[in-house]
Write a protein that holds these residues in place. Structure first.
Motif, PDB file in Angstrom:
ATOM      1  N   ILE A 166       0.845  -1.201   0.000  1.00 36.47           N
ATOM      2  CA  ILE A 166       0.000   0.000   0.000  1.00 36.47           C
ATOM      3  C   ILE A 166       0.880   1.250   0.000  1.00 36.47           C
ATOM      4  O   ILE A 166       0.621   2.211  -0.733  1.00 36.47           O
ATOM      5  CB  ILE A 166      -0.965  -0.017   1.195  1.00 36.47           C
ATOM      6  CG1 ILE A 166      -2.003  -1.128   1.013  1.00 36.47           C
ATOM      7  CG2 ILE A 166      -1.635   1.341   1.388  1.00 36.47           C
ATOM      8  CD1 ILE A 166      -2.831  -1.428   2.244  1.00 36.47           C
ATOM      9  N   LEU A 167       1.940   1.240   0.799  1.00 36.74           N
ATOM     10  CA  LEU A 167       2.873   2.371   0.823  1.00 36.74           C
ATOM     11  C   LEU A 167       3.505   2.564  -0.549  1.00 36.74           C
ATOM     12  O   LEU A 167       3.595   3.684  -1.054  1.00 36.74           O
ATOM     13  CB  LEU A 167       3.949   2.150   1.890  1.00 36.74           C
ATOM     14  CG  LEU A 167       4.984   3.260   2.040  1.00 36.74           C
ATOM     15  CD1 LEU A 167       4.340   4.572   2.477  1.00 36.74           C
ATOM     16  CD2 LEU A 167       6.070   2.837   3.034  1.00 36.74           C
ATOM     17  N   ARG A 168       3.924   1.480  -1.163  1.00 36.11           N
ATOM     18  CA  ARG A 168       4.542   1.562  -2.491  1.00 36.11           C
ATOM     19  C   ARG A 168       3.557   2.138  -3.510  1.00 36.11           C
ATOM     20  O   ARG A 168       3.885   3.056  -4.250  1.00 36.11           O
ATOM     21  CB  ARG A 168       5.026   0.190  -2.960  1.00 36.11           C
ATOM     22  CG  ARG A 168       5.747   0.256  -4.325  1.00 36.11           C
ATOM     23  CD  ARG A 168       6.197  -1.095  -4.813  1.00 36.11           C
ATOM     24  NE  ARG A 168       5.146  -1.934  -5.336  1.00 36.11           N
ATOM     25  CZ  ARG A 168       4.496  -1.728  -6.487  1.00 36.11           C
ATOM     26  NH1 ARG A 168       4.763  -0.692  -7.229  1.00 36.11           N
ATOM     27  NH2 ARG A 168       3.577  -2.576  -6.886  1.00 36.11           N
TER      28      ARG A 168
ATOM     29  N   PHE B 248       5.291   5.571  -3.689  1.00 36.03           N
ATOM     30  CA  PHE B 248       6.504   5.319  -4.466  1.00 36.03           C
ATOM     31  C   PHE B 248       6.285   4.839  -5.903  1.00 36.03           C
ATOM     32  O   PHE B 248       7.230   4.770  -6.667  1.00 36.03           O
ATOM     33  CB  PHE B 248       7.400   4.302  -3.740  1.00 36.03           C
ATOM     34  CG  PHE B 248       7.983   4.840  -2.485  1.00 36.03           C
ATOM     35  CD1 PHE B 248       9.111   5.630  -2.519  1.00 36.03           C
ATOM     36  CD2 PHE B 248       7.394   4.574  -1.260  1.00 36.03           C
ATOM     37  CE1 PHE B 248       9.660   6.143  -1.359  1.00 36.03           C
ATOM     38  CE2 PHE B 248       7.928   5.076  -0.088  1.00 36.03           C
ATOM     39  CZ  PHE B 248       9.063   5.868  -0.141  1.00 36.03           C
ATOM     40  N   GLU B 249       5.076   4.456  -6.268  1.00 36.74           N
ATOM     41  CA  GLU B 249       4.800   3.892  -7.585  1.00 36.74           C
ATOM     42  C   GLU B 249       5.446   4.733  -8.671  1.00 36.74           C
ATOM     43  O   GLU B 249       5.320   5.940  -8.628  1.00 36.74           O
ATOM     44  CB  GLU B 249       3.289   3.817  -7.792  1.00 36.74           C
ATOM     45  CG  GLU B 249       2.867   3.066  -9.017  1.00 36.74           C
ATOM     46  CD  GLU B 249       2.573   1.611  -8.709  1.00 36.74           C
ATOM     47  OE1 GLU B 249       3.433   0.779  -8.976  1.00 36.74           O
ATOM     48  OE2 GLU B 249       1.507   1.321  -8.198  1.00 36.74           O
ATOM     49  N   PRO B 250       6.181   4.203  -9.607  1.00 36.01           N
ATOM     50  CA  PRO B 250       6.371   2.786  -9.898  1.00 36.01           C
ATOM     51  C   PRO B 250       7.583   2.183  -9.170  1.00 36.01           C
ATOM     52  O   PRO B 250       7.848   1.006  -9.321  1.00 36.01           O
ATOM     53  CB  PRO B 250       6.602   2.772 -11.411  1.00 36.01           C
ATOM     54  CG  PRO B 250       7.327   4.046 -11.663  1.00 36.01           C
ATOM     55  CD  PRO B 250       6.738   5.034 -10.669  1.00 36.01           C
ATOM     56  N   ALA B 251       8.308   2.995  -8.414  1.00 35.50           N
ATOM     57  CA  ALA B 251       9.497   2.500  -7.706  1.00 35.50           C
ATOM     58  C   ALA B 251       9.086   1.652  -6.499  1.00 35.50           C
ATOM     59  O   ALA B 251       7.923   1.634  -6.090  1.00 35.50           O
ATOM     60  CB  ALA B 251      10.361   3.668  -7.251  1.00 35.50           C
TER      61      ALA B 251
END
Length: 123
Positions: free
Chosen positions: A35-37, A41-44
């Protein structure tokens, strides 16, 4: 290396302040980190040291800081996402110097944060 330091902090808290240790929440699981990503951070990927930090404890309950020298408490991933959403909103009149590459991980409830710099130069 970070895991070693976090284990030492746990050991110290458990020994010196067992009541505070009881307020530390379990570590984040892979779903929490996903969920955090996806949110921040998406796409990283979530940086490994930050993932390690949240796997250690995903926040804390209560209002007592981990250190007598500091009044900040651990934020959960949910709190981090909510705070980032609020502070990064173009509709909010946030005082400078808040930057979009700051991810708050500790808070004092009064608007002061310890942040993780997600990109660029660390100040």
């Amino acid at each position: 290396m970070l895991s070693t330091y976090l284990a030492k902090i746990d050991e110290r808290i458990t020994t010196d302040k067992p009541h505070l240790a009881e307020g530390l929440l379990p570590g984040a699981d892979e779903n929490d980190l996903a969920i955090l990503r996806q949110t921040i951070f998406e796409p990283a990927e979530v940086p490994e040291d930050l993932a390690t930090f949240f796997r250690w404890h995903n926040g804390q309950s209560g209002y007592e800081s981990l250190s007598p020298l500091d009044n900040r408490m651990l934020m959960s991933i949910d709190d981090v996402i909510d705070t980032c959403s609020f502070l990064s909103s173009p509709d909010e009149d946030i005082q400078q110097p808040w930057q979009d590459n700051w991810l708050p991980i500790l808070a004092n409830g009064g608007g002061d944060y310890v942040v993780y710099v997600t990109s660029g130069v660390m100040l």
